[in-house]
Design an enzyme around this catalytic site. Structure first.
Site, PDB file in Angstrom:
ATOM      1  N   CYS A 202      11.939  -4.680  -3.740  1.00  0.00           N
ATOM      2  CA  CYS A 202      12.950  -4.380  -2.728  1.00  0.00           C
ATOM      3  C   CYS A 202      13.935  -5.540  -2.601  1.00  0.00           C
ATOM      4  O   CYS A 202      13.646  -6.535  -1.932  1.00  0.00           O
ATOM      5  CB  CYS A 202      12.270  -4.089  -1.386  1.00  0.00           C
ATOM      6  SG  CYS A 202      13.452  -3.641  -0.106  1.00  0.00           S
TER       7      CYS A 202
ATOM      8  N   CYS B 293      15.296  -6.164   0.868  1.00  0.00           N
ATOM      9  CA  CYS B 293      14.350  -6.860   1.739  1.00  0.00           C
ATOM     10  C   CYS B 293      14.201  -8.323   1.352  1.00  0.00           C
ATOM     11  O   CYS B 293      14.131  -9.197   2.210  1.00  0.00           O
ATOM     12  CB  CYS B 293      12.963  -6.214   1.647  1.00  0.00           C
ATOM     13  SG  CYS B 293      12.987  -4.430   1.633  1.00  0.00           S
ATOM     14  N   ASP B 294      14.110  -8.595   0.062  1.00  0.00           N
ATOM     15  CA  ASP B 294      13.687  -9.931  -0.384  1.00  0.00           C
ATOM     16  C   ASP B 294      14.792 -10.762  -1.027  1.00  0.00           C
ATOM     17  O   ASP B 294      14.567 -11.942  -1.338  1.00  0.00           O
ATOM     18  CB  ASP B 294      12.519  -9.794  -1.379  1.00  0.00           C
ATOM     19  CG  ASP B 294      11.276  -9.230  -0.702  1.00  0.00           C
ATOM     20  OD1 ASP B 294      11.184  -9.349   0.539  1.00  0.00           O
ATOM     21  OD2 ASP B 294      10.417  -8.676  -1.400  1.00  0.00           O
TER      22      ASP B 294
HETATM   23  C1  FAD Z   1       7.446  -5.503  -1.599  1.00  0.00           C
HETATM   24  C2  FAD Z   1       8.154  -4.746  -0.505  1.00  0.00           C
HETATM   25  C3  FAD Z   1       8.785  -5.464   0.480  1.00  0.00           C
HETATM   26  C4  FAD Z   1       9.452  -4.792   1.503  1.00  0.00           C
HETATM   27  N1  FAD Z   1      10.067  -5.505   2.454  1.00  0.00           N
HETATM   28  C5  FAD Z   1      10.747  -4.882   3.435  1.00  0.00           C
HETATM   29  C6  FAD Z   1      11.451  -5.623   4.422  1.00  0.00           C
HETATM   30  O1  FAD Z   1      11.458  -6.858   4.429  1.00  0.00           O
HETATM   31  N2  FAD Z   1      12.111  -4.918   5.382  1.00  0.00           N
HETATM   32  C7  FAD Z   1      12.137  -3.543   5.403  1.00  0.00           C
HETATM   33  O2  FAD Z   1      12.744  -2.973   6.307  1.00  0.00           O
HETATM   34  N3  FAD Z   1      11.498  -2.822   4.461  1.00  0.00           N
HETATM   35  C8  FAD Z   1      10.817  -3.444   3.469  1.00  0.00           C
HETATM   36  N4  FAD Z   1      10.200  -2.729   2.492  1.00  0.00           N
HETATM   37  C9  FAD Z   1      10.287  -1.269   2.540  1.00  0.00           C
HETATM   38  C10 FAD Z   1       9.289  -0.717   3.581  1.00  0.00           C
HETATM   39  O3  FAD Z   1       8.023  -1.268   3.347  1.00  0.00           O
HETATM   40  C11 FAD Z   1       9.228   0.806   3.482  1.00  0.00           C
HETATM   41  O4  FAD Z   1      10.519   1.341   3.588  1.00  0.00           O
HETATM   42  C12 FAD Z   1       8.350   1.366   4.599  1.00  0.00           C
HETATM   43  O5  FAD Z   1       7.053   0.816   4.539  1.00  0.00           O
HETATM   44  C13 FAD Z   1       8.259   2.879   4.503  1.00  0.00           C
HETATM   45  O6  FAD Z   1       7.436   3.325   5.543  1.00  0.00           O
HETATM   46  P1  FAD Z   1       6.701   4.731   5.516  1.00  0.00           P
HETATM   47  O7  FAD Z   1       5.899   4.774   6.765  1.00  0.00           O
HETATM   48  O8  FAD Z   1       7.670   5.805   5.264  1.00  0.00           O
HETATM   49  O9  FAD Z   1       5.752   4.713   4.238  1.00  0.00           O
HETATM   50  P2  FAD Z   1       4.699   3.644   3.710  1.00  0.00           P
HETATM   51  O10 FAD Z   1       4.866   2.333   4.349  1.00  0.00           O
HETATM   52  O11 FAD Z   1       4.769   3.718   2.225  1.00  0.00           O
HETATM   53  O12 FAD Z   1       3.285   4.221   4.212  1.00  0.00           O
HETATM   54  C14 FAD Z   1       2.711   5.347   3.618  1.00  0.00           C
HETATM   55  C15 FAD Z   1       1.353   5.573   4.265  1.00  0.00           C
HETATM   56  O13 FAD Z   1       0.839   6.830   3.849  1.00  0.00           O
HETATM   57  C16 FAD Z   1      -0.551   6.696   3.568  1.00  0.00           C
HETATM   58  N5  FAD Z   1      -0.913   7.809   2.674  1.00  0.00           N
HETATM   59  C17 FAD Z   1      -0.357   8.157   1.480  1.00  0.00           C
HETATM   60  N6  FAD Z   1      -0.957   9.280   1.002  1.00  0.00           N
HETATM   61  C18 FAD Z   1      -1.902   9.632   1.921  1.00  0.00           C
HETATM   62  C19 FAD Z   1      -2.847  10.691   2.001  1.00  0.00           C
HETATM   63  N7  FAD Z   1      -2.968  11.631   1.041  1.00  0.00           N
HETATM   64  N8  FAD Z   1      -3.658  10.748   3.086  1.00  0.00           N
HETATM   65  C20 FAD Z   1      -3.560   9.826   4.087  1.00  0.00           C
HETATM   66  N9  FAD Z   1      -2.680   8.796   4.053  1.00  0.00           N
HETATM   67  C21 FAD Z   1      -1.874   8.712   2.982  1.00  0.00           C
HETATM   68  C22 FAD Z   1      -0.696   5.287   3.010  1.00  0.00           C
HETATM   69  O14 FAD Z   1      -2.022   4.830   3.126  1.00  0.00           O
HETATM   70  C23 FAD Z   1       0.278   4.537   3.927  1.00  0.00           C
HETATM   71  O15 FAD Z   1      -0.397   4.163   5.095  1.00  0.00           O
HETATM   72  C24 FAD Z   1       9.493  -3.373   1.485  1.00  0.00           C
HETATM   73  C25 FAD Z   1       8.849  -2.654   0.480  1.00  0.00           C
HETATM   74  C26 FAD Z   1       8.181  -3.331  -0.514  1.00  0.00           C
HETATM   75  C27 FAD Z   1       7.490  -2.548  -1.582  1.00  0.00           C
END
Ligand code: FAD
Length: 317
Positions: free
Chosen positions: A133, A136-137
């Protein structure tokens, strides 16, 4: 077990949905999956989530929202959902340990996983120079060098964002032409900080404690070379975690859940939020915002259902 609101996923979208549903006294059940806290919990420093002047650790941020929702009655379960039966109400959610959870509404927030290069050094040096990302980084790479791997819109867009910070950006691409939109290609080609290495793939990410370089193979000649760099950003796509919803929820052409502006899916009572819907912004704050919307919609949906049920009872009497 029965719950009024089942939330699949515990990233910023799912946890924020839990907070809102919990504050509406619905005691939501969050199914946390294999990655409690979601992707944000895997990153060390989050500097762009509003409200934290000096930034906050990714794990701490997720844990804070989880505890905040728990305070109002959210419950958590560490299991995976393997399928949803929506043929009758309540919905039936099957877990991978063989249980069935019934739910009046469901919020899907299963996220999208960045595709990995699958090369030595990638996992070991994650968050130590390897990042998925740039938005983000990127800031952490001020006055350093970085490599972006890929040739699509994300690779160029995020690469161009990185040029605000880095001294040199090398884009390594498997082919001799890019898939990205022409306007992005023009911008990248004319940026003095950007250099391309064509027909090449990263074979290994080098470094002991932090990234110091990448080993590159020219796919036409087979020649190997080392390129010094402090950062590696693989941009070879994301895979939305939607396999289990295939045939149930309408997905777009890239496999993301098609939700409307109210986070509604094609099935009334099932909402979707966060990166599982959004393939553009992919930020913790946007995921949290959609989680909030989905939860408010679920609360209104339940209120309407309850009212309709009451009317039926009154009419019957
Ligand atoms: C390395 C990295 C650094 C980042 N840094 C930043 C930052 O500094 N600032 C920022 O704003 N964003 C950052 N991001 C982006 C941010 O992390 C994501 O946009 C955000 O986490 C998305 O949230 P979400 O809840 O949609 O999904 P996710 O965070 O991907 O969560 C998905 C969830 O679904 C669960 N899940 C999946 N399938 C199933 C299933 N079948 N049954 C039950 N549970 C399931 C997983 O266990 C997880 O808990 C970063 C991403 C990465 C990869």
């Amino acid at each position: 077990m029965h719950t009024r609101v089942a939330i699949i996923g515990s990233g910023p979208a799912g946890l924020t949905a839990a907070l809102y549903a919990a504050r509406a006294s619905l005691a939501p059940l969050v199914i946390r999956g294999l990655q409690p806290g979601g992707l944000i919990a895997t990153t060390s420093e989050v500097e762009n989530y509003p409200g934290f002047v000096h930034g906050i650790g990714g794990f701490e941020l997720a844990d804070n929202i989880e505890q905040q929702a728990k305070r109002f009655g959210a419950e958590y379960r560490d299991t995976l959902i393997t399928s949803i039966d929506a043929s009758s109400r309540p919905f039936k959610l099957l877990t991978d340990d063989g249980d069935v959870i019934t739910a009046d509404t469901v919020i899907v927030s299963t996220g999208a996983s960045p595709r990995k290069l699958d090369v030595p050094g990638e996992d070991r040096l994650a968050n130590r120079g390897v990042s998925y990302c740039a938005t983000c980084d990127g800031f952490f790479f001020r006055d350093k060098r970085a490599v972006v791997v890929g040739g699509g819109n994300s690779a160029l867009d995020e690469g161009l964002f990185l040029t605000r910070f880095v001294t040199e950006l090398v884009i390594v691409h498997r082919r001799d032409s890019l898939r990205a939109d022409q306007i992005l290609q023009d911008r990248a080609m004319s940026n003095p900080k950007v250099r391309f290495i064509w027909d090449s793939a990263v074979e290994e990410i080098l470094g002991e404690n932090n990234v110091t370089g990448v080993k590159i193979r020219n796919l036409k000649t087979g020649e190997l070379s080392d390129l010094p760099t402090e950062g590696v950003f693989p941009y070879i796509g994301h895979t939305p975690n939607t396999k289990i919803f295939n045939g149930l929820l309408t997905l777009d052409e890239n496999g993301y859940i098609a939700a409307d502006a109210h986070q509604r899916t094609n099935i009334p009572g099932i909402f979707a939020a966060g990166d599982v819907v959004d393939h553009v912004y992919r930020q913790a704050i946007t995921a949290a915002g959609e989680g909030c919307k989905a939860s408010m919609e679920a609360v209104w949906y339940l209120a309407a259902q309850d009212y309709a049920d009451q009317l039926k009872v009154t009419a019957a009497n």
